[in-house]
Design an enzyme around this catalytic site. Structure first.
Site, PDB file in Angstrom:
ATOM      1  N   CYS A 105       0.826  -1.211   0.000  1.00  0.00           N
ATOM      2  CA  CYS A 105       0.000   0.000   0.000  1.00  0.00           C
ATOM      3  C   CYS A 105       0.862   1.263   0.000  1.00  0.00           C
ATOM      4  O   CYS A 105       1.717   1.452   0.874  1.00  0.00           O
ATOM      5  CB  CYS A 105      -0.922  -0.014   1.219  1.00  0.00           C
ATOM      6  SG  CYS A 105      -1.693   1.565   1.602  1.00  0.00           S
ATOM      7  N   GLY A 106       0.644   2.141  -0.966  1.00  0.00           N
ATOM      8  CA  GLY A 106       1.406   3.383  -1.061  1.00  0.00           C
ATOM      9  C   GLY A 106       1.206   4.291   0.137  1.00  0.00           C
ATOM     10  O   GLY A 106       2.148   4.930   0.615  1.00  0.00           O
ATOM     11  N   HIS A 107      -0.043   4.380   0.654  1.00  0.00           N
ATOM     12  CA  HIS A 107      -0.309   5.195   1.838  1.00  0.00           C
ATOM     13  C   HIS A 107       0.480   4.663   3.039  1.00  0.00           C
ATOM     14  O   HIS A 107       1.001   5.440   3.847  1.00  0.00           O
ATOM     15  CB  HIS A 107      -1.801   5.164   2.188  1.00  0.00           C
ATOM     16  CG  HIS A 107      -2.654   5.892   1.194  1.00  0.00           C
ATOM     17  ND1 HIS A 107      -2.397   7.171   0.796  1.00  0.00           N
ATOM     18  CD2 HIS A 107      -3.772   5.509   0.523  1.00  0.00           C
ATOM     19  CE1 HIS A 107      -3.318   7.560  -0.069  1.00  0.00           C
ATOM     20  NE2 HIS A 107      -4.155   6.561  -0.258  1.00  0.00           N
ATOM     21  N   CYS A 108       0.555   3.347   3.160  1.00  0.00           N
ATOM     22  CA  CYS A 108       1.278   2.740   4.285  1.00  0.00           C
ATOM     23  C   CYS A 108       2.770   3.020   4.187  1.00  0.00           C
ATOM     24  O   CYS A 108       3.425   3.310   5.200  1.00  0.00           O
ATOM     25  CB  CYS A 108       1.028   1.231   4.324  1.00  0.00           C
ATOM     26  SG  CYS A 108      -0.727   0.761   4.436  1.00  0.00           S
TER      27      CYS A 108
END
Length: 586
Positions: free
Chosen positions: A123-126
């Site tokens: 996940c990019g947000h993570c």
């Protein structure tokens, strides 16, 4: 007790084959009767044995594996690459606890306060959050060791059950556990924001300011601060202020009796007490509270005035926008070089709608944010665009038309608040021909096809890039082929990325909705079973308002009658003479 191993596709095929071979013997040993659902028997024998797996052969976990979970995913369409794991390794996470299903309960029992991040490695947000989260954990452990708190994380792709037990719907999800009871963290995903939020939760509700040097640090350091100028640092007024602070998670509250401290916060030392001001680091620096000195009124004042007049949408500010209790938004889409013409108009408008509307600027030529968000709202080209967005479950959009001026935008915002605007829904062009077994539905044609009261309609809402949708396509086409020619039943699909309708709201992709004939004013029924031809057929038979029967090849009826007396693998005389099998006709 060891878990029972799941059968492999080849094992499943063998088991089903043995069952099919045993069926004639089972039928022969019983009293000859007609098949109670010859259509179902026909489907089981002809639908194929390989239509139950997803694209990667893995089970589907709704919510966790959804290709598009929520508005935040508009900003994160990146695909995992080889460098992502290296980026994670570069972050010093020495003070972040790694939780699994095995130690989750024991860790929460041992620590009174634990913040837990549920994440996915891809996940990019993570990945963006990781250095901030690790820095927050280090700061709390090393610089504020007196706070009884730990930061931890759970790989939700490894611990599906643990994530589902805590209703994790997207990544990352941050929960703060107090004595094992979780509450959502909806603040900004930065080190400072996380530390400030936790410190406020665990520290005193209101901090006393008695010295000028301490007050100067607050004025220059805090993005937003609330100060009450009181006669006493305890008593009824102080209690009301503390109660207001507990209602407002993201802002620090202070109180003072010092005229010199009050002066630093731009309060007249001779002013009537109690006085309350909100100070923030932006154009509108000072806001004075003029309501009744009650906790609810103070908290409402802070909530309405704490946010900037305009928030620029970025990866970092997205949570504060989407999770804000004020859901209704006015968005300005403009390229960077044009924004200076229109931002002053939006800022001046925002002053009249504080606490009622969020005003958001989206930099149109920002590839990371502007492009995906513009695509979501159906905005093409680089022209400056203003739209209103409800921001909640109905997700209605209203486009402004006309010349952008202070008066026109104010009127647009007021009409939005009073529900006087007409919503806009995206739609592809209506197809010129629509003769396939699966009918193509677009936003403009949904009323005519799906909401036709004389038809039972099954509608799949999909996304072209969705792996689960691609796996479902041949199965869905096969179902439509079996049901071809049933006039009362329509099998349809709609591209949910390019088409919208208030009566067809996807909950992730794919979403399969059923609209019974004669009941189109009711909410559709969601299909939540296994995505197989047989299970979807059973669903349709159960819920269809108009009974239907499959149009099977004539040879099948005689074949099923002969099957009850012939041995395994035998064929009917008709099949032998024609050299064909009913399966070949499908």
């Amino acid at each position: 007790m060891a878990a029972m191993p799941m059968p492999t596709p080849s094992t499943r095929s063998l088991l089903l084959l043995l069952l099919l071979l045993a069926t004639p013997f089972l039928l022969a040993s019983s009293t000859p009767t007609s098949n109670p659902d010859i259509d179902l028997d026909y489907l089981i024998k002809n639908a194929g044995l390989d239509d139950t797996t997803t694209e990667d052969g893995a089970p589907d976990f709704p919510g966790l594996d959804a290709d598009y979970d929520d508005e935040e995913d508009l900003l994160d369409e990146d695909v995992p690459d080889a460098s992502s794991s290296q980026d994670q390794e570069a972050v010093d996470e020495a003070h972040v606890l790694l939780l699994t299903a095995a130690n989750f309960t024991s860790v929460l029992a041992a620590r009174r306060h634990v913040m837990v991040e549920f994440y996915a490695p891809w996940c990019g947000h993570c990945r963006a959050l990781a250095p901030h989260y690790a820095a927050a954990a280090a700061h709390l452990a090393l610089d504020q060791p007196g706070l009884d708190v730990a930061l931890a994380k759970v790989d939700a792709t490894e611990d599906h059950d643990l994530a589902q037990a805590h209703d994790v719907q997207g990544y990352p999800t941050l929960l703060f556990f107090i004595d094992g009871v979780p509450r959502d963290y909806a603040g900004e995903r930065t080190k400072d924001a996380i530390v400030a939020w936790i410190t406020k939760k665990l520290g005193p509700a209101v901090q006393n300011l008695t010295a000028v040097d301490e007050a100067e640090k607050i004025v220059t350091g805090d993005d937003v601060a609330v100060l009450a100028y009181l006669h006493h640092l305890s008593g009824a007024h102080s209690d009301e202020l503390a109660a207001a602070s507990r209602l407002e998670d993201t802002v620090s509250f202070y109180q003072t009796t010092s005229p010199d401290v009050a002066k630093l916060f731009h309060i007249d030392p001779e002013a009537k007490r109690p006085s309350v001001v909100l100070l923030k680091k932006e154009e509108e620096k000072l806001t004075v509270f003029d309501g009744e000195f009650r906790a609810s009124a103070i908290a409402e004042f802070v909530s309405a005035n704490k946010i900037p007049l305009i928030t620029t949408l970025t990866q970092e500010t997205a949570p504060a926008i989407f999770d804000n209790p004020i859901k209704k938004q006015i968005l300005l889409f403009a390229v960077a070089k044009e924004s200076s013409k229109f931002l002053p108009i939006l800022k001046e408008t925002a002053k009249s709608f504080k606490g009622k509307l969020l005003f958001v600027f989206v930099e149109r030529d920002n590839e990371e944010v502007g492009e995906p968000v513009a695509d979501y709202f159906g905005i093409t080209g680089q022209e400056t665009t203003v739209l209103a967005y409800t921001g909640n479950e109905d997700a209605k959009k209203f486009f402004f038309s006309g010349e952008i001026s202070l008066d026109s935008i104010k009127a647009f915002a007021q009409d939005f608040l009073e529900d006087k605007l007409t919503p806009f829904y995206k739609s592809d062009p209506v197809p010129e021909s629509n003769d396939e077994d699966v009918k193509v539905v677009v936003g403009k044609s949904l009323d005519q096809i799906v909401l036709d009261e004389s038809k039972d309609v099954l509608l799949e809402i999909y996304a072209p890039w969705c792996g689960h949708c691609q796996s479902l396509e041949p199965i869905y086409n096969k179902l439509a082929k079996f049901l071809h020619g049933i006039d009362s039943l329509v099998i349809a699909k709609m591209d949910g990325t390019n088409n919208e309708h208030p009566r067809a709201k996807p909950d992730g992709f794919p979403t399969i909705l059923f609209y019974p004939a004669g009941k189109k004013s009711f909410e559709p029924i969601t299909f939540e079973g296994d995505r197989t031809v047989v299970e979807m057929y059973k669903f349709l038979k159960k819920h269809a308002a108009i009974p239907f029967k499959l149009k099977r090849p004539d040879s099948y009826s005689s074949a099923t009658q002969t099957d009850s007396t012939d041995g395994p693998g035998s064929s009917t005389e008709a099949e032998k003479s024609s050299g064909s099998n009913p399966k070949d006709e499908l």
